[in-house]
Motif scaffolding. Structure first.
Motif, mmCIF file in Angstrom:
data_model
loop_
_atom_site.group_PDB
_atom_site.id
_atom_site.type_symbol
_atom_site.label_atom_id
_atom_site.label_comp_id
_atom_site.label_asym_id
_atom_site.label_seq_id
_atom_site.Cartn_x
_atom_site.Cartn_y
_atom_site.Cartn_z
ATOM 1 N N LEU A 124 44.219 37.611 26.164
ATOM 2 C CA LEU A 124 43.644 36.975 24.976
ATOM 3 C C LEU A 124 42.177 37.359 24.795
ATOM 4 C CD1 LEU A 124 45.167 33.379 25.217
ATOM 5 C CD2 LEU A 124 45.862 35.234 23.686
ATOM 6 N N GLY A 125 41.443 37.376 25.907
ATOM 7 C CA GLY A 125 40.038 37.757 25.825
ATOM 8 C C GLY A 125 39.866 39.199 25.384
ATOM 9 N N ALA A 126 40.702 40.105 25.916
ATOM 10 C CA ALA A 126 40.614 41.508 25.523
ATOM 11 C C ALA A 126 41.007 41.698 24.064
ATOM 12 C CB ALA A 126 41.509 42.351 26.438
ATOM 13 N N ALA A 127 42.044 40.984 23.615
ATOM 14 C CA ALA A 127 42.470 41.096 22.220
ATOM 15 C C ALA A 127 41.386 40.579 21.272
ATOM 16 C CB ALA A 127 43.769 40.327 22.025
ATOM 17 N N PHE A 128 40.754 39.476 21.657
ATOM 18 C CA PHE A 128 39.680 38.938 20.816
ATOM 19 C C PHE A 128 38.487 39.891 20.763
ATOM 20 C CE2 PHE A 128 35.881 36.223 20.297
ATOM 21 C CZ PHE A 128 36.158 35.719 19.032
ATOM 22 N N ALA A 129 38.181 40.513 21.911
ATOM 23 C CA ALA A 129 37.081 41.481 21.933
ATOM 24 C C ALA A 129 37.393 42.676 21.048
ATOM 25 C CB ALA A 129 36.806 41.921 23.369
ATOM 26 N N GLN A 130 38.658 43.134 21.052
ATOM 27 C CA GLN A 130 39.050 44.243 20.189
ATOM 28 C C GLN A 130 38.934 43.869 18.714
ATOM 29 O OE1 GLN A 130 39.905 47.388 20.565
ATOM 30 N NE2 GLN A 130 39.631 47.419 22.796
ATOM 31 N N VAL A 140 31.406 39.806 23.985
ATOM 32 C CA VAL A 140 32.513 38.856 24.152
ATOM 33 C C VAL A 140 33.088 38.954 25.559
ATOM 34 C CG1 VAL A 140 34.861 38.330 23.415
ATOM 35 C CG2 VAL A 140 33.092 38.760 21.713
ATOM 36 N N VAL A 141 33.282 40.201 26.046
ATOM 37 C CA VAL A 141 33.825 40.386 27.393
ATOM 38 C C VAL A 141 32.881 39.805 28.438
ATOM 39 C CG1 VAL A 141 34.437 42.104 29.129
ATOM 40 C CG2 VAL A 141 35.234 42.378 26.786
ATOM 41 N N GLY A 142 31.573 40.044 28.281
ATOM 42 C CA GLY A 142 30.602 39.512 29.244
ATOM 43 C C GLY A 142 30.577 38.002 29.267
ATOM 44 N N ILE A 143 30.613 37.380 28.084
ATOM 45 C CA ILE A 143 30.613 35.912 28.015
ATOM 46 C C ILE A 143 31.890 35.341 28.635
ATOM 47 C CG2 ILE A 143 30.687 33.954 26.432
ATOM 48 C CD1 ILE A 143 28.877 35.528 24.550
ATOM 49 N N ALA A 144 33.044 35.980 28.350
ATOM 50 C CA ALA A 144 34.309 35.493 28.911
ATOM 51 C C ALA A 144 34.324 35.601 30.437
ATOM 52 C CB ALA A 144 35.472 36.283 28.298
ATOM 53 N N VAL A 145 33.843 36.725 30.950
ATOM 54 C CA VAL A 145 33.803 36.903 32.407
ATOM 55 C C VAL A 145 32.916 35.855 33.054
ATOM 56 C CG1 VAL A 145 32.983 38.444 34.229
ATOM 57 C CG2 VAL A 145 34.368 39.353 32.368
ATOM 58 N N ASN A 177 39.390 39.200 35.563
ATOM 59 C CA ASN A 177 38.364 40.233 35.427
ATOM 60 C C ASN A 177 38.965 41.624 35.320
ATOM 61 O OD1 ASN A 177 35.356 39.168 35.902
ATOM 62 N ND2 ASN A 177 36.746 37.883 37.077
ATOM 63 N N LEU A 178 40.020 41.901 36.107
ATOM 64 C CA LEU A 178 40.651 43.222 36.022
ATOM 65 C C LEU A 178 41.240 43.465 34.638
ATOM 66 C CD1 LEU A 178 42.484 43.501 39.474
ATOM 67 C CD2 LEU A 178 40.488 44.791 38.706
ATOM 68 N N VAL A 179 41.902 42.452 34.087
ATOM 69 C CA VAL A 179 42.586 42.630 32.806
ATOM 70 C C VAL A 179 41.597 42.697 31.652
ATOM 71 C CG1 VAL A 179 44.210 41.572 31.178
ATOM 72 C CG2 VAL A 179 44.715 41.586 33.629
ATOM 73 N N VAL A 180 40.638 41.764 31.614
ATOM 74 C CA VAL A 180 39.755 41.699 30.451
ATOM 75 C C VAL A 180 38.774 42.869 30.431
ATOM 76 C CG1 VAL A 180 37.899 40.310 31.460
ATOM 77 C CG2 VAL A 180 38.441 40.073 29.020
ATOM 78 N N VAL A 181 38.356 43.348 31.595
ATOM 79 C CA VAL A 181 37.397 44.447 31.630
ATOM 80 C C VAL A 181 38.083 45.788 31.372
ATOM 81 C CG1 VAL A 181 35.783 45.708 33.112
ATOM 82 C CG2 VAL A 181 35.782 43.227 33.110
ATOM 83 N N GLN A 188 47.856 48.136 25.398
ATOM 84 C CA GLN A 188 47.798 48.621 26.765
ATOM 85 C C GLN A 188 47.572 47.476 27.745
ATOM 86 O OE1 GLN A 188 44.798 51.642 26.913
ATOM 87 N NE2 GLN A 188 46.031 53.174 25.838
ATOM 88 N N VAL A 189 46.790 46.505 27.355
ATOM 89 C CA VAL A 189 46.547 45.360 28.234
ATOM 90 C C VAL A 189 47.842 44.589 28.472
ATOM 91 C CG1 VAL A 189 45.349 43.160 28.409
ATOM 92 C CG2 VAL A 189 44.144 45.158 27.572
ATOM 93 N N LEU A 190 48.600 44.361 27.439
ATOM 94 C CA LEU A 190 49.865 43.636 27.596
ATOM 95 C C LEU A 190 50.836 44.402 28.479
ATOM 96 C CD1 LEU A 190 50.365 42.349 23.937
ATOM 97 C CD2 LEU A 190 49.728 40.999 25.951
ATOM 98 N N GLU A 191 50.900 45.696 28.303
ATOM 99 C CA GLU A 191 51.806 46.512 29.117
ATOM 100 C C GLU A 191 51.369 46.520 30.573
ATOM 101 O OE1 GLU A 191 53.533 51.105 29.281
ATOM 102 O OE2 GLU A 191 52.182 50.473 27.674
ATOM 103 N N LEU A 192 50.052 46.644 30.799
ATOM 104 C CA LEU A 192 49.532 46.642 32.164
ATOM 105 C C LEU A 192 49.810 45.308 32.856
ATOM 106 C CD1 LEU A 192 47.746 48.001 34.356
ATOM 107 C CD2 LEU A 192 45.763 46.952 33.233
ATOM 108 N N ALA A 193 49.562 44.194 32.170
ATOM 109 C CA ALA A 193 49.802 42.873 32.763
ATOM 110 C C ALA A 193 51.278 42.649 33.034
ATOM 111 C CB ALA A 193 49.261 41.791 31.828
ATOM 112 N N ARG A 194 52.119 43.099 32.126
ATOM 113 C CA ARG A 194 53.560 42.921 32.318
ATOM 114 C C ARG A 194 54.065 43.684 33.532
ATOM 115 N NH1 ARG A 194 56.935 45.996 28.083
ATOM 116 N NH2 ARG A 194 56.234 47.634 29.532
ATOM 117 N N ASP A 195 53.655 44.954 33.682
ATOM 118 C CA ASP A 195 54.132 45.778 34.807
ATOM 119 C C ASP A 195 53.624 45.236 36.139
ATOM 120 O OD1 ASP A 195 55.378 47.377 32.972
ATOM 121 O OD2 ASP A 195 53.791 48.903 32.935
#
Length: 431
Positions: A124-130, A140-145, A177-181, A188-195
């Motif tokens: 969600l954080g990565a999608a919002f940053a995009q 946004v990424v820095g504040i979320a982290v 941190n791994l996912v959002v950064v 790609q984030v969704l695919e990475l998290a799913r795998d």
């Protein structure tokens, strides 16, 4: 120039000639035979006790789990489906497979919950940053982290959460941190998290299957047997104290003091182990005599009472050393009877927990404790006002009697705790 001296060395040619030409080969065969015998003796060596056998079983189980999870790399069809993410399954097995089944289940569920929450919020954080894009993406990424990292770290310091969910909070911080950064694009984030989540679930499933179904090692059983052994150690410590201080000099055992003192000291250091085992036992499923709602928390209270009794037993030795031999001889039989009754009561309470039978406090313990209280009062009355004031050694004797009274009170409190454990734990009635 300096003259040089040449020393002639005669070689025993006959001895060299008599040496067998294949002596080096025979020595090599002897060494090989020795090594083979040594390895065979190690493999055939039997474990000294049940705990050693459990260590061996746990080691074999971990090895089997690692072999099974390595098939994700070794087998081509599986590797094509998971790819390099297979390392997360191997990492999961290495990290969460613990000695006790409850510890493995606790770590596995913590890792799963932390991964799901961290991965979901990270996506969600990565999608919002995009969606923000540009320079605002990094902000946004820095504040979320910062917010989630600081919040989860503060949560880890809360005592109740730290005991049960510390590992889950740690995994949440890592996964988020791994996912959002690393999330360059939302898909790609969704695919990475799913795998990664899929491979972690594979490793977790292998660990749980082997830990719970293949020769399981239960933390509840370990806690139960450990508590019973402490009852036995306390009873033996009281008996050892009685033998050392109330028997004749010719029959006293020189090593009894060290024996009962070491047992009491080992009981004093059991708190950390109890808390750890209780935490693991609460995660374990129904097994053997222990159900889902078994009152493991009572074991902590009983363990605390046992440690208090161990302190009193250790204090008896110091109080007795300060009293005079005249006082010792005058109350020798009474003290022997009191300590024997206390030791019998401790054994009965331990046997009640061992057999998981209800402790009949009003029927068995109270009738035994009333005569003990009367005997302690009978010891105090003749000496409390006269001897203890006139003789300086009487102060040590008074402290000794006071410790006995404290032990009687603490033992009655312990009996009530054991009775309550039997009621909450569904112990059976004595036949």
């Amino acid at each position: 120039m300096a003259s040089s001296t040449v020393i002639a060395i005669n070689v025993d040619r006959e001895r060299v000639a008599l040496a067998p030409p294949d002596s080096s080969k025979s020595q090599k065969k002897k060494l090989d035979r020795f090594y083979c015998q040594t390895i065979a003796s190690i493999l055939n060596q039997k474990p000294t006790n049940g705990h050693d056998m459990r260590k061996l079983i746990h080691s074999v189980k971990v090895g089997v789990a690692l072999v099974l999870v390595s098939l994700l790399y070794l087998l081509g069809p599986l590797y094509k489906r998971v790819g390099e993410n297979a390392m997360w399954a191997i990492m999961t097995v290495v990290v969460i497979f613990e000695f006790f089944a409850g510890a493995t289940l606790s770590k596995g569920l913590n890792r799963g919950i932390g991964t799901v929450l961290g991965g979901g919020l990270g996506c969600l954080g990565a999608a919002f940053a995009q969606a923000v894009g540009g320079v605002g993406k990094a902000i946004v990424v820095g504040i979320a982290v910062f917010i989630f990292g600081a919040g989860a770290t503060y949560t880890r310091q809360i005592p109740n959460i730290k005991k049960k969910y510390d590992y889950g909070a740690l995994i949440f911080i890592l996964t988020f941190n791994l996912v959002v950064v690393s999330g360059l694009r939302a898909d790609q984030v969704l695919e990475l998290a799913r795998d990664r989540l899929a491979t972690i679930v594979m490793g977790f499933a292998i660990c749980i299957f082997i830990s719970l179904l293949v020769f399981p090692i239960w933390a509840g059983d370990e806690l139960h047997h450990s508590l019973i052994s402490r009852f036995e150690d306390l009873a033996l410590s009281l008996e050892g104290f009685s033998k050392e201080y109330f028997e004749n000099d010719n029959h006293r055992e020189k090593k009894s003091s060290a024996n009962f003192s070491s047992k009491c000291k080992s009981i004093l250091h059991s708190k950390a182990k109890d808390e750890s085992l209780v935490n693991f036992a609460r995660w374990e499923p129904w097994h053997g005599k222990f159900g889902f709602s078994y009152p493991w928390g009572k074991y902590l209270k009983i363990g605390e009472d046992l440690r208090d009794l161990a302190i009193i037993i250790l204090s008896l030795k110091g109080c007795h050393d300060q009293s005079s031999e005249i006082l010792e001889e005058s109350v020798k039989e009474a003290c022997e009877g009191i300590i024997a009754s206390l030791a019998w009561t401790i054994k009965e309470l331990g046997e009640s927990i061992k057999e998981m039978s209800k402790c009949r406090y009003e029927e068995m313990i109270v009738p035994k404790m009333k005569p003990v209280r009367i005997e302690v009062s009978a010891i105090v009355n003749p000496f409390a006002l006269e001897t203890c004031l006139e003789n300086s050694d009487g102060l040590g004797f008074a402290s000794f009697v006071h410790s006995l009274m404290k032990m009687v009170e603490k033992l009655e409190e312990l009996a009530k705790e054991v009775e309550e454990l039997g009621q909450l734990g569904g112990f059976h009635e004595n036949s």
